[in-house]
Design a protein around this motif. Structure first.
Motif, PDB file in Angstrom:
ATOM      1  N   THR A   1      -7.769   1.038  12.409  1.00 59.17           N
ATOM      2  CA  THR A   1      -7.627  -0.366  12.809  1.00 59.17           C
ATOM      3  C   THR A   1      -6.488  -1.008  12.014  1.00 59.17           C
ATOM      4  O   THR A   1      -6.120  -0.521  10.935  1.00 59.17           O
ATOM      5  CB  THR A   1      -8.920  -1.169  12.536  1.00 59.17           C
ATOM      6  N   PRO A   2      -5.922  -2.108  12.510  1.00 62.36           N
ATOM      7  CA  PRO A   2      -4.878  -2.823  11.757  1.00 62.36           C
ATOM      8  C   PRO A   2      -5.367  -3.297  10.388  1.00 62.36           C
ATOM      9  O   PRO A   2      -4.599  -3.288   9.418  1.00 62.36           O
ATOM     10  CB  PRO A   2      -4.552  -4.016  12.664  1.00 62.36           C
ATOM     11  N   ALA A   3      -6.632  -3.684  10.289  1.00 64.97           N
ATOM     12  CA  ALA A   3      -7.167  -4.150   9.001  1.00 64.97           C
ATOM     13  C   ALA A   3      -7.136  -3.027   7.969  1.00 64.97           C
ATOM     14  O   ALA A   3      -6.822  -3.255   6.793  1.00 64.97           O
ATOM     15  CB  ALA A   3      -8.595  -4.665   9.182  1.00 64.97           C
ATOM     16  N   LEU A   4      -7.458  -1.816   8.395  1.00 70.56           N
ATOM     17  CA  LEU A   4      -7.428  -0.686   7.470  1.00 70.56           C
ATOM     18  C   LEU A   4      -5.999  -0.331   7.090  1.00 70.56           C
ATOM     19  O   LEU A   4      -5.724   0.054   5.947  1.00 70.56           O
ATOM     20  CB  LEU A   4      -8.146   0.511   8.093  1.00 70.56           C
ATOM     21  N   ALA A   5      -5.080  -0.447   8.024  1.00 66.40           N
ATOM     22  CA  ALA A   5      -3.672  -0.189   7.712  1.00 66.40           C
ATOM     23  C   ALA A   5      -3.169  -1.163   6.643  1.00 66.40           C
ATOM     24  O   ALA A   5      -2.415  -0.776   5.746  1.00 66.40           O
ATOM     25  CB  ALA A   5      -2.823  -0.301   8.976  1.00 66.40           C
ATOM     26  N   GLN A   6      -3.587  -2.404   6.718  1.00 60.77           N
ATOM     27  CA  GLN A   6      -3.182  -3.395   5.720  1.00 60.77           C
ATOM     28  C   GLN A   6      -3.705  -3.044   4.337  1.00 60.77           C
ATOM     29  O   GLN A   6      -3.033  -3.270   3.330  1.00 60.77           O
ATOM     30  CB  GLN A   6      -3.682  -4.775   6.130  1.00 60.77           C
ATOM     31  N   ALA A   7      -4.888  -2.463   4.285  1.00 68.97           N
ATOM     32  CA  ALA A   7      -5.457  -2.059   2.992  1.00 68.97           C
ATOM     33  C   ALA A   7      -4.601  -0.975   2.345  1.00 68.97           C
ATOM     34  O   ALA A   7      -4.380  -0.977   1.127  1.00 68.97           O
ATOM     35  CB  ALA A   7      -6.886  -1.557   3.190  1.00 68.97           C
ATOM     36  N   ILE A   8      -4.105  -0.028   3.139  1.00 65.71           N
ATOM     37  CA  ILE A   8      -3.250   1.031   2.601  1.00 65.71           C
ATOM     38  C   ILE A   8      -1.919   0.449   2.142  1.00 65.71           C
ATOM     39  O   ILE A   8      -1.365   0.877   1.129  1.00 65.71           O
ATOM     40  CB  ILE A   8      -3.009   2.136   3.645  1.00 65.71           C
ATOM     41  N   GLU A   9      -1.406  -0.502   2.883  1.00 68.29           N
ATOM     42  CA  GLU A   9      -0.126  -1.122   2.530  1.00 68.29           C
ATOM     43  C   GLU A   9      -0.156  -1.637   1.097  1.00 68.29           C
ATOM     44  O   GLU A   9       0.759  -1.381   0.303  1.00 68.29           O
ATOM     45  CB  GLU A   9       0.172  -2.265   3.506  1.00 68.29           C
ATOM     46  N   ARG A  10      -1.214  -2.344   0.739  1.00 72.31           N
ATOM     47  CA  ARG A  10      -1.319  -2.904  -0.614  1.00 72.31           C
ATOM     48  C   ARG A  10      -1.360  -1.796  -1.659  1.00 72.31           C
ATOM     49  O   ARG A  10      -0.713  -1.884  -2.700  1.00 72.31           O
ATOM     50  CB  ARG A  10      -2.567  -3.785  -0.712  1.00 72.31           C
ATOM     51  N   GLU A  11      -2.140  -0.747  -1.382  1.00 72.83           N
ATOM     52  CA  GLU A  11      -2.259   0.358  -2.344  1.00 72.83           C
ATOM     53  C   GLU A  11      -0.945   1.100  -2.503  1.00 72.83           C
ATOM     54  O   GLU A  11      -0.535   1.437  -3.624  1.00 72.83           O
ATOM     55  CB  GLU A  11      -3.344   1.321  -1.869  1.00 72.83           C
ATOM     56  N   ALA A  12      -0.261   1.377  -1.396  1.00 76.08           N
ATOM     57  CA  ALA A  12       0.990   2.133  -1.436  1.00 76.08           C
ATOM     58  C   ALA A  12       2.060   1.377  -2.213  1.00 76.08           C
ATOM     59  O   ALA A  12       2.770   1.954  -3.047  1.00 76.08           O
ATOM     60  CB  ALA A  12       1.470   2.426  -0.018  1.00 76.08           C
ATOM     61  N   VAL A  13       2.179   0.082  -1.965  1.00 76.44           N
ATOM     62  CA  VAL A  13       3.168  -0.734  -2.665  1.00 76.44           C
ATOM     63  C   VAL A  13       2.882  -0.740  -4.163  1.00 76.44           C
ATOM     64  O   VAL A  13       3.796  -0.592  -4.983  1.00 76.44           O
ATOM     65  CB  VAL A  13       3.166  -2.173  -2.108  1.00 76.44           C
ATOM     66  N   GLN A  14       1.616  -0.890  -4.539  1.00 75.53           N
ATOM     67  CA  GLN A  14       1.256  -0.930  -5.954  1.00 75.53           C
ATOM     68  C   GLN A  14       1.547   0.397  -6.635  1.00 75.53           C
ATOM     69  O   GLN A  14       2.068   0.427  -7.763  1.00 75.53           O
ATOM     70  CB  GLN A  14      -0.222  -1.279  -6.117  1.00 75.53           C
ATOM     71  N   ARG A  15       1.253   1.504  -5.971  1.00 73.66           N
ATOM     72  CA  ARG A  15       1.484   2.819  -6.591  1.00 73.66           C
ATOM     73  C   ARG A  15       2.969   3.081  -6.793  1.00 73.66           C
ATOM     74  O   ARG A  15       3.382   3.624  -7.819  1.00 73.66           O
ATOM     75  CB  ARG A  15       0.854   3.921  -5.746  1.00 73.66           C
ATOM     76  N   MET A  16       3.777   2.731  -5.818  1.00 72.13           N
ATOM     77  CA  MET A  16       5.212   2.929  -5.967  1.00 72.13           C
ATOM     78  C   MET A  16       5.768   2.023  -7.067  1.00 72.13           C
ATOM     79  O   MET A  16       6.638   2.420  -7.828  1.00 72.13           O
ATOM     80  CB  MET A  16       5.910   2.663  -4.644  1.00 72.13           C
ATOM     81  N   ARG A  17       5.236   0.818  -7.160  1.00 74.64           N
ATOM     82  CA  ARG A  17       5.669  -0.103  -8.218  1.00 74.64           C
ATOM     83  C   ARG A  17       5.312   0.465  -9.594  1.00 74.64           C
ATOM     84  O   ARG A  17       6.122   0.434 -10.526  1.00 74.64           O
ATOM     85  CB  ARG A  17       5.016  -1.466  -8.025  1.00 74.64           C
ATOM     86  N   ASP A  18       4.110   1.008  -9.719  1.00 74.83           N
ATOM     87  CA  ASP A  18       3.684   1.603 -10.990  1.00 74.83           C
ATOM     88  C   ASP A  18       4.557   2.796 -11.358  1.00 74.83           C
ATOM     89  O   ASP A  18       4.901   3.000 -12.530  1.00 74.83           O
ATOM     90  CB  ASP A  18       2.220   2.030 -10.910  1.00 74.83           C
ATOM     91  N   SER A  19       4.908   3.613 -10.361  1.00 74.66           N
ATOM     92  CA  SER A  19       5.725   4.791 -10.624  1.00 74.66           C
ATOM     93  C   SER A  19       7.117   4.390 -11.089  1.00 74.66           C
ATOM     94  O   SER A  19       7.666   4.979 -12.020  1.00 74.66           O
ATOM     95  CB  SER A  19       5.834   5.658  -9.361  1.00 74.66           C
ATOM     96  N   ARG A  20       7.696   3.374 -10.462  1.00 73.81           N
ATOM     97  CA  ARG A  20       9.032   2.920 -10.862  1.00 73.81           C
ATOM     98  C   ARG A  20       9.010   2.312 -12.261  1.00 73.81           C
ATOM     99  O   ARG A  20       9.970   2.445 -13.022  1.00 73.81           O
ATOM    100  CB  ARG A  20       9.560   1.895  -9.856  1.00 73.81           C
TER     101      ARG A  20
END
Length: 225
Positions: free
Chosen positions: A102-121
């Motif tokens: 669902t779109p709601a679940l996709a939005q949940a991944i978006e937040r996690e993915a952005v945070q993980r990439m930010r932490d890695s950088r």
């Protein structure tokens, strides 16, 4: 351990005497407030279906083998493949967004993915770790059960597709996008010990992986009960 409904919490309870975990929580998550579960009924239905599928694979009397990238592999090996693909989904997001239930679940991944990439950088800055995008940090579990379930749901649907060519067309863009972030790290991830030959073929690293010893699985991995 008594049989649990898919909507019941499986987190360990507080330890008893001697630090022994006596039971699991067992709370009915279907009655939790909307801040803790997806708002959409379809999202909850998708997550519960995934829970049921994973419970089936982890059951004592569950299947010994399961499909991964068009090949039957031991269940223990399947879960290694699942871990790798889930990591690639996060690292390449939003490549996999169209596969979210669902779109709601996709939005949940978006937040996690952005945070993980930010932490890695952040680890590349002075005083930080010399290993940005380290495999251990990429494979670390997610804090949100909703996000974890969504990522695993996509990974399961991709891995268990019977058409290996379709799986390859889906997974290769994930892998290529991840390579653009850090080639060495994600090449090592694709060759993570225990990954199936089918996944190695799909990611195009099977020839390289042939130099490493073949792993044989004599156990089926962890089981409930």
């Amino acid at each position: 351990m008594e049989e649990l409904h898919p909507a019941q919490c499986r987190s360990p309870s507080f330890p008893g005497s001697g630090g022994i975990r006596l039971s699991v929580c067992g709370a009915d998550l279907s009655r939790v407030g909307p801040a803790c579960i997806p708002e959409e009924a379809d999202s909850l239905k998708a997550l519960l279906a995934l829970q049921g599928r994973l419970d089936e694979l982890l059951a004592i009397n569950g299947p010994r083998n399961v499909m991964s990238c068009g090949r039957l592999v031991p269940v223990a090996q399947y879960f290694i493949d699942l871990r790798v693909v889930a990591t690639l989904i996060l690292a390449s997001w939003p490549e996999a967004s169209r596969f979210a239930a669902t779109p709601a679940l996709a939005q949940a991944i978006e937040r996690e993915a952005v945070q993980r990439m930010r932490d890695s950088r952040r680890r590349t800055r002075p005083g930080g770790s010399k290993g940005p995008y380290g495999i251990n940090s990429l494979l670390s579990p997610m804090d949100s059960a909703q996000t974890m379930g969504t990522v695993l749901g996509i990974a399961v649907s991709v891995l268990e597709a019977r058409d290996k060519n379709w799986t390859q067309r889906v997974l290769r863009p994930f892998y290529d996008t991840a390579l653009a972030l850090n080639r060495d790290t994600f090449r090592r991830l694709a060759r993570l010990p225990g990954t199936s030959l089918g996944l190695q073929h799909v990611l195009g690293v099977a020839k390289e992986a042939s130099d490493t010893p073949n792993l044989e699985f004599h156990v089926r991995g962890p089981r409930n009960g």
